[in-house]
Design an enzyme around this catalytic site. Structure first.
Site, PDB file in Angstrom:
ATOM      1  CG  ASP A  30      20.593 -23.122 -31.815  1.00  0.00           C
ATOM      2  OD1 ASP A  30      19.696 -22.524 -31.192  1.00  0.00           O
ATOM      3  OD2 ASP A  30      21.144 -24.173 -31.395  1.00  0.00           O
ATOM      4  CB  THR A 120      16.277 -13.839 -17.620  1.00  0.00           C
ATOM      5  OG1 THR A 120      15.163 -13.478 -18.433  1.00  0.00           O
ATOM      6  CG2 THR A 120      16.122 -13.242 -16.242  1.00  0.00           C
ATOM      7  CG  LEU A 269      -3.959  -9.580  -8.235  1.00  0.00           C
ATOM      8  CD1 LEU A 269      -4.864  -8.463  -7.709  1.00  0.00           C
ATOM      9  CD2 LEU A 269      -3.205 -10.194  -7.052  1.00  0.00           C
ATOM     10  CB  ALA A 271      -6.573 -17.912  -6.957  1.00  0.00           C
ATOM     11  N   GLY A 276       4.249 -21.673 -13.190  1.00  0.00           N
ATOM     12  CA  GLY A 276       5.256 -22.606 -13.705  1.00  0.00           C
ATOM     13  C   GLY A 276       5.969 -21.953 -14.871  1.00  0.00           C
ATOM     14  CB  CYS A 279      10.355 -17.151 -17.088  1.00  0.00           C
ATOM     15  SG  CYS A 279      10.593 -17.293 -18.855  1.00  0.00           S
TER      16      CYS A 279
HETATM   17  C1  UGA Z   1       6.933 -14.548 -17.843  1.00  0.00           C
HETATM   18  C2  UGA Z   1       6.696 -13.030 -17.761  1.00  0.00           C
HETATM   19  O1  UGA Z   1       5.294 -12.765 -17.661  1.00  0.00           O
HETATM   20  C3  UGA Z   1       7.252 -12.314 -19.011  1.00  0.00           C
HETATM   21  O2  UGA Z   1       7.108 -10.914 -18.850  1.00  0.00           O
HETATM   22  C4  UGA Z   1       8.722 -12.670 -19.143  1.00  0.00           C
HETATM   23  O3  UGA Z   1       9.287 -12.093 -20.320  1.00  0.00           O
HETATM   24  C5  UGA Z   1       8.894 -14.184 -19.211  1.00  0.00           C
HETATM   25  O4  UGA Z   1       8.322 -14.786 -18.018  1.00  0.00           O
HETATM   26  C6  UGA Z   1      10.373 -14.468 -19.260  1.00  0.00           C
HETATM   27  O5  UGA Z   1      11.085 -14.142 -18.290  1.00  0.00           O
HETATM   28  O6  UGA Z   1      10.871 -14.898 -20.316  1.00  0.00           O
HETATM   29  P1  UGA Z   1       5.769 -16.599 -19.152  1.00  0.00           P
HETATM   30  O7  UGA Z   1       6.691 -17.478 -18.369  1.00  0.00           O
HETATM   31  O8  UGA Z   1       5.627 -16.799 -20.614  1.00  0.00           O
HETATM   32  O9  UGA Z   1       6.202 -15.045 -18.972  1.00  0.00           O
HETATM   33  O10 UGA Z   1       4.340 -16.773 -18.530  1.00  0.00           O
HETATM   34  P2  UGA Z   1       3.299 -15.900 -17.657  1.00  0.00           P
HETATM   35  O11 UGA Z   1       2.173 -15.505 -18.512  1.00  0.00           O
HETATM   36  O12 UGA Z   1       3.991 -14.837 -16.907  1.00  0.00           O
HETATM   37  O13 UGA Z   1       2.789 -17.015 -16.640  1.00  0.00           O
HETATM   38  C7  UGA Z   1       3.689 -17.646 -15.724  1.00  0.00           C
HETATM   39  C8  UGA Z   1       2.944 -18.608 -14.843  1.00  0.00           C
HETATM   40  O14 UGA Z   1       2.119 -17.913 -13.910  1.00  0.00           O
HETATM   41  C9  UGA Z   1       2.003 -19.574 -15.590  1.00  0.00           C
HETATM   42  O15 UGA Z   1       2.122 -20.870 -15.039  1.00  0.00           O
HETATM   43  C10 UGA Z   1       0.625 -18.991 -15.336  1.00  0.00           C
HETATM   44  O16 UGA Z   1      -0.394 -19.953 -15.409  1.00  0.00           O
HETATM   45  C11 UGA Z   1       0.793 -18.447 -13.935  1.00  0.00           C
HETATM   46  N1  UGA Z   1      -0.147 -17.353 -13.598  1.00  0.00           N
HETATM   47  C12 UGA Z   1      -0.103 -16.172 -14.272  1.00  0.00           C
HETATM   48  C13 UGA Z   1      -1.048 -17.537 -12.563  1.00  0.00           C
HETATM   49  O17 UGA Z   1      -1.101 -18.599 -11.916  1.00  0.00           O
HETATM   50  N2  UGA Z   1      -1.895 -16.498 -12.249  1.00  0.00           N
HETATM   51  C14 UGA Z   1      -1.874 -15.312 -12.892  1.00  0.00           C
HETATM   52  O18 UGA Z   1      -2.677 -14.413 -12.536  1.00  0.00           O
HETATM   53  C15 UGA Z   1      -0.969 -15.150 -13.938  1.00  0.00           C
END
Ligand code: UGA
Length: 470
Positions: A30, A120, A269, A271, A276, A279
């Site tokens: 880094d 990504t 799924l 709600a 956010g 990613c």
């Molecule tokens: C996401 C993907 O799930 C990972 O597979 C991927 O590796 C990562 O992005 C990336 O590209 O590096 P992450 O951003 O850590 O992972 O978080 P998630 O668990 O996917 O949640 C993303 C957002 O969706 C959060 O704000 C969460 O609160 C929201 N969410 C998730 C919902 O509103 N409802 C759901 O049912 C699931």
């Protein structure tokens, strides 16, 4: 194998530590001197379960930190690029960090190396990396560019790394594919999982994980397609929740009915106030932009993003519905991180909502188990920070739940009732059973579910009604 990982953000740091745990010699590179000094001194810059243990296990032994890209590339057989790809103002991924790392790698190539995209990136970035390497005098037979996208989630990143649904390796030559397979061999041959010190997996984890080999371009595209699809699932259920709100149905019940169909599945799924993080918002824009650049208008993604933005307004409307006017109201906010289990507030819908509420003239008293330090820097006026959920609630006109932290799911409602001025809960994450919260004396608003109030809870609890219902 000797591996260099360039970039010590979430992905680079976790992947580097996990590669070391698989048995590889990892050099984490880094150019942020402060971060390097902190890592060398034993600090862990992010809140991530099991990462401190892995860093403690391998720091200074199989895992070293350095700012010398040249030296790290020279001594490594594989170089993983895990630097940031932030969005430009037009939504494309800014690949300038990737480009500058590729330049640095080119001048250090002293034998066959595999250069692997871990960040990504849009499809065809591998092609650009190849061109940059060639332009900077790397011999074509001394490298291959591969794609090994990471699917780990923040908050569960270490476990996700070792117990993935699949390992996706995109390579355009057999020599390169063989090297990538070798890196993951301790996982794909199952030997890692038999070690006594292996990170334990979740229930039902696939061991060994499935390995999928594709072309480099297909692997690049798969990552964007996955994140966009998951975001689409979230926006879909959020849109369904809005219809539920309008007709008096219950989105949790709808989710159960939908999710039990194996073709749909229950995950992603839930709600809420929208997705956010670092990613989904960025990747959707980048995927949209790369499709447009290549002549395809991926309008479905516009709608996914629009619904996501709308969720915040939808939640704000609920707050107005519950409180009538907002100016001068004191609101307790639980949760600032973009989701539970992390201190990350990047693109956090909770932060956006706090800013909107402050704009409306509310006074906010907020609590988050891990993200308060970061939030303090992002949120300027109108926000106080509390030491726990009950302190945040003291004298507040309502309690707002904005992040799905596990510890919020176990609130002591009696204690909470004594803190709040008015017993009103507005839950943006559907964390609670409406009837139970109402029975504790609260009027409870949530996403896509009917409002539950203590009066109704009392009626529900009468024996006559119970018999009637059955
Ligand atoms: C996401 C993907 O799930 C990972 O597979 C991927 O590796 C990562 O992005 C990336 O590209 O590096 P992450 O951003 O850590 O992972 O978080 P998630 O668990 O996917 O949640 C993303 C957002 O969706 C959060 O704000 C969460 O609160 C929201 N969410 C998730 C919902 O509103 N409802 C759901 O049912 C699931």
């Amino acid at each position: 194998m000797r591996i260099a990982v360039v970039g010590s953000g979430y992905v680079g740091l976790v992947a580097g530590a996990c590669f070391a745990d698989l048995g590889h010699e990892v050099s984490l590179v880094d150019n942020d001197q402060e971060k390097l000094a902190a890592l060398q001194a034993g600090q862990v810059p992010i809140h991530e379960i099991l990462l401190p243990e892995l860093l403690a296990r391998h720091r200074g032994k199989r895992l070293t930190f350095s700012d010398d890209l040249h030296a790290a590339v020279k001594e490594s057989a594989a170089v993983f690029i895990a630097v940031g790809t932030p969005p430009t103002e037009h939504g494309e991924a800014d690949l300038s960090y990737v480009e500058s790392v590729a330049r640095g790698i080119a001048t250090a190539i002293n034998g066959y190396k595999v250069v692997v995209e871990k960040s990504t990136v849009p499809v065809y970035t591998s092609e650009w990396i190849r061109r940059i390497l060639l332009r900077n005098a790397a011999a074509p037979d001394l490298f291959d560019v591969a794609s090994n996208p990471e699917f780990m989630r923040e908050g569960t990143a270490v476990v996700d790394f070792f117990y993935p649904d699949r390992i996706l390796l995109g390579a355009n030559s057999e020599r390169c594919a063989a090297m990538l397979r070798e890196i993951y061999a301790p996982m794909t041959d199952g030997s890692y999982y038999r070690r006594s010190e292996a990170i334990p997996g979740p229930e039902g984890a696939q061991d060994p994980p499935r390995l999928i080999m594709t072309s480099t371009q297909s692997a690049e595209l798969t990552k964007h397609a996955c994140n966009a699809f998951l975001a689409m699932k979230i926006s879909y259920i959020n849109a369904v929740a809005s219809v539920c709100d309008a007709v008096g149905a219950d989105v949790q019940q709808v989710r159960e009915g939908m999710g039990s169909d194996r073709r749909i599945g229950p995950n992603f799924l839930n709600a809420g106030i929208g997705y956010g993080g670092s990613c989904f918002p960025k990747d959707l824009k980048a995927f949209r932009a790369v499709a447009r650049e290549r002549g395809y208008e991926f309008r479905l993604l516009d709608e996914v993003m629009r619904i996501n933005e709308e969720q915040r307004e939808h939640f704000l409307k609920k707050v107005r519905n519950a409180l009538w006017t907002l100016r001068g109201k004191r609101l307790a906010v639980l949760g600032l991180a973009f989701k539970g289990g992390t201190d990350d507030i990047r693109e956090s819908p909770a932060i956006a909502l706090v800013e909107m509420l402050v704009q409306e003239g509310c006074q906010i008293s907020a609590y988050d188990p891990a993200a308060m330090e970061r939030a303090r820097q992002a949120l300027k006026s109108g926000v106080e920070f509390a030491g726990n959920p009950y302190e945040a609630a003291r004298g507040a006109d309502a309690l707002l739940i904005l992040t799905d932290w596990e510890e919020f799911a176990k609130l002591d409602w009696k204690r909470m009732r004594n803190q709040l001025k008015d017993p009103i809960v507005i839950d943006g994450r559907n964390l609670y059973d409406p009837a139970a919260v109402a029975e504790s004396g609260f009027t409870y608003y949530s996403m896509g579910r009917p409002v539950a109030s203590p009066e109704e809870a009392a009626v529900e609890a009468t024996p006559a009604r119970k018999i009637g219902n059955s």
